[in-house]
Motif scaffolding. Sequence first.
Motif, PDB file in Angstrom:
ATOM      1  N   GLU A  41      -1.829 -16.447  -6.330  1.00 47.80           N
ATOM      2  CA  GLU A  41      -2.066 -16.535  -4.885  1.00 47.80           C
ATOM      3  C   GLU A  41      -1.567 -15.266  -4.198  1.00 47.80           C
ATOM      4  O   GLU A  41      -2.232 -14.677  -3.376  1.00 47.80           O
ATOM      5  CB  GLU A  41      -1.362 -17.759  -4.297  1.00 47.80           C
ATOM      6  CG  GLU A  41      -1.640 -17.939  -2.801  1.00 47.80           C
ATOM      7  CD  GLU A  41      -0.398 -18.090  -1.972  1.00 47.80           C
ATOM      8  OE1 GLU A  41       0.702 -18.103  -2.554  1.00 47.80           O
ATOM      9  OE2 GLU A  41      -0.507 -18.169  -0.752  1.00 47.80           O
ATOM     10  N   ASP A 135       0.172 -21.596   5.798  1.00 51.55           N
ATOM     11  CA  ASP A 135       0.532 -20.212   5.489  1.00 51.55           C
ATOM     12  C   ASP A 135      -0.669 -19.264   5.575  1.00 51.55           C
ATOM     13  O   ASP A 135      -1.820 -19.678   5.476  1.00 51.55           O
ATOM     14  CB  ASP A 135       1.074 -20.116   4.055  1.00 51.55           C
ATOM     15  CG  ASP A 135       2.421 -20.792   3.896  1.00 51.55           C
ATOM     16  OD1 ASP A 135       2.869 -21.477   4.840  1.00 51.55           O
ATOM     17  OD2 ASP A 135       3.021 -20.646   2.820  1.00 51.55           O
ATOM     18  N   ASP A 136      -0.318 -17.986   5.679  1.00 54.63           N
ATOM     19  CA  ASP A 136      -1.227 -16.845   5.429  1.00 54.63           C
ATOM     20  C   ASP A 136      -2.220 -16.526   6.544  1.00 54.63           C
ATOM     21  O   ASP A 136      -3.019 -15.608   6.398  1.00 54.63           O
ATOM     22  CB  ASP A 136      -2.023 -17.007   4.116  1.00 54.63           C
ATOM     23  CG  ASP A 136      -1.116 -17.096   2.896  1.00 54.63           C
ATOM     24  OD1 ASP A 136       0.102 -16.906   3.045  1.00 54.63           O
ATOM     25  OD2 ASP A 136      -1.633 -17.369   1.803  1.00 54.63           O
ATOM     26  N   HIS A 186       6.051 -14.759   7.396  1.00 51.91           N
ATOM     27  CA  HIS A 186       5.717 -14.852   5.959  1.00 51.91           C
ATOM     28  C   HIS A 186       5.524 -13.454   5.379  1.00 51.91           C
ATOM     29  O   HIS A 186       4.601 -13.226   4.611  1.00 51.91           O
ATOM     30  CB  HIS A 186       4.436 -15.692   5.868  1.00 51.91           C
ATOM     31  CG  HIS A 186       4.053 -16.169   4.504  1.00 51.91           C
ATOM     32  ND1 HIS A 186       4.935 -16.702   3.591  1.00 51.91           N
ATOM     33  CD2 HIS A 186       2.826 -16.252   3.904  1.00 51.91           C
ATOM     34  CE1 HIS A 186       4.274 -17.064   2.496  1.00 51.91           C
ATOM     35  NE2 HIS A 186       3.003 -16.787   2.652  1.00 51.91           N
ATOM     36  N   HIS A 190       2.555  -9.804   2.481  1.00 52.97           N
ATOM     37  CA  HIS A 190       2.434 -10.840   1.451  1.00 52.97           C
ATOM     38  C   HIS A 190       2.619 -10.311   0.028  1.00 52.97           C
ATOM     39  O   HIS A 190       1.922 -10.712  -0.900  1.00 52.97           O
ATOM     40  CB  HIS A 190       1.083 -11.558   1.563  1.00 52.97           C
ATOM     41  CG  HIS A 190       1.128 -12.977   1.054  1.00 52.97           C
ATOM     42  ND1 HIS A 190       0.945 -13.290  -0.274  1.00 52.97           N
ATOM     43  CD2 HIS A 190       1.361 -14.150   1.676  1.00 52.97           C
ATOM     44  CE1 HIS A 190       1.039 -14.600  -0.427  1.00 52.97           C
ATOM     45  NE2 HIS A 190       1.300 -15.142   0.744  1.00 52.97           N
ATOM     46  N   HIS A 283      -2.717 -23.926   3.573  1.00 53.66           N
ATOM     47  CA  HIS A 283      -3.044 -22.567   4.042  1.00 53.66           C
ATOM     48  C   HIS A 283      -4.140 -22.622   5.097  1.00 53.66           C
ATOM     49  O   HIS A 283      -5.273 -23.020   4.769  1.00 53.66           O
ATOM     50  CB  HIS A 283      -3.522 -21.700   2.873  1.00 53.66           C
ATOM     51  CG  HIS A 283      -2.469 -21.448   1.838  1.00 53.66           C
ATOM     52  ND1 HIS A 283      -2.153 -22.354   0.852  1.00 53.66           N
ATOM     53  CD2 HIS A 283      -1.639 -20.388   1.665  1.00 53.66           C
ATOM     54  CE1 HIS A 283      -1.175 -21.852   0.099  1.00 53.66           C
ATOM     55  NE2 HIS A 283      -0.842 -20.665   0.566  1.00 53.66           N
TER      56      HIS A 283
HETATM   57 ZN   LIG Z   1       1.379 -17.112   1.314  1.00 52.04          ZN
END
Ligand SMILES: [Zn+2]
Length: 349
Positions: A41, A135-136, A186, A190, A283
Amino acid sequence: MHRLKILVTAGAVAVAVAVISFTLSRVLTVRQTETSARAAESELITGTLSSRQTALQLEPLTASAPTPPVVSAPRATVPESPILNSTSRPPCGNPDALGVSRVVEIDTAGGPGFGFEQFKAYDFLGEREVVLTFDDGPWPGNTLAVLKALADQCTKALFFPIGKHAMWHPELLKQVAAAGHTVGSHTWSHVDLSKLPVEQAKEEFEKGASAVRAALGTSEASFFRFPGLRSPPEMLTYLGTRNVGIFSTDMDSFDFKIRKAEQVVASVMTKLKKRGKGIVLLHDFQHPTALALPELLAQLKAGGYKIVQVRSKDPVTTLPEYDAAITKEFGIGAASTRSIANVVRTVSE
Ligand SMILES: [Zn+2]
């Protein structure tokens, strides 16, 4: 007779040992699979950051169910951030909404960790209580679809945006915050922090937090999630000194590996049934997750699960040098979001 008894006992012990070692090997295999999946990921997102086209090519989402919001959430103990006060939210018009059963405030002094995959000290959820985390993001299409599904159910979640994504799409992140969700950070790009020298890992955290602040014009929650849940000990110590709460997870949906919405729903519901409660990792960056959310929330409601919103007692304290670096790179900053009345006033006529 006596000998038979010994044989039977020895047999039982052998069976028990076999069962234990089988279970142990299964647990270890699952752990290894999860770890390598998360590494994948991490690489996927890092790759995406260098070629934005991949996720941009996702098909647009078809709009899901209607119904505007009301929140039955008890908010009294938690001061709202300026951005929340500045936005009027419509009341929830859905009497059968999932809603928010309670709001918890976390004192992040010393950098407490949450989520049983890595941190066991603070188990703050009761039976059937769930914290939804995304997330993300922020990402065009997907993040807005997630926001709509949450609004339709008058419920709240915790978002961990990537710094670069926040800078590319600050208007989307503003909508996340304006809808009353909690926003942490976060990292900037990444990357797997366990593979970086500690000084660079610190920069990844700092620049990510400053990017969220720049996108929103105000500091948000003092919460952080490590990419791929890879948390080097030096960074845990560092975040302790920065008074940042760390979120791992109780259950990972592995939605980034799933291509079908119904499988995302099944993944979360199966794990929740097993554990009975938990912090769920999803996500908003992922298209199948955005498609799955209306059904997932409906099943949570039907299953008697209750949503807990998490807020931090104090906002994250960003470092001026990183705020300045973001402003320099993107030409925006907290100053540009101040209203004209706060910037210019007539002192004599
Ligand atoms: Zn992430």
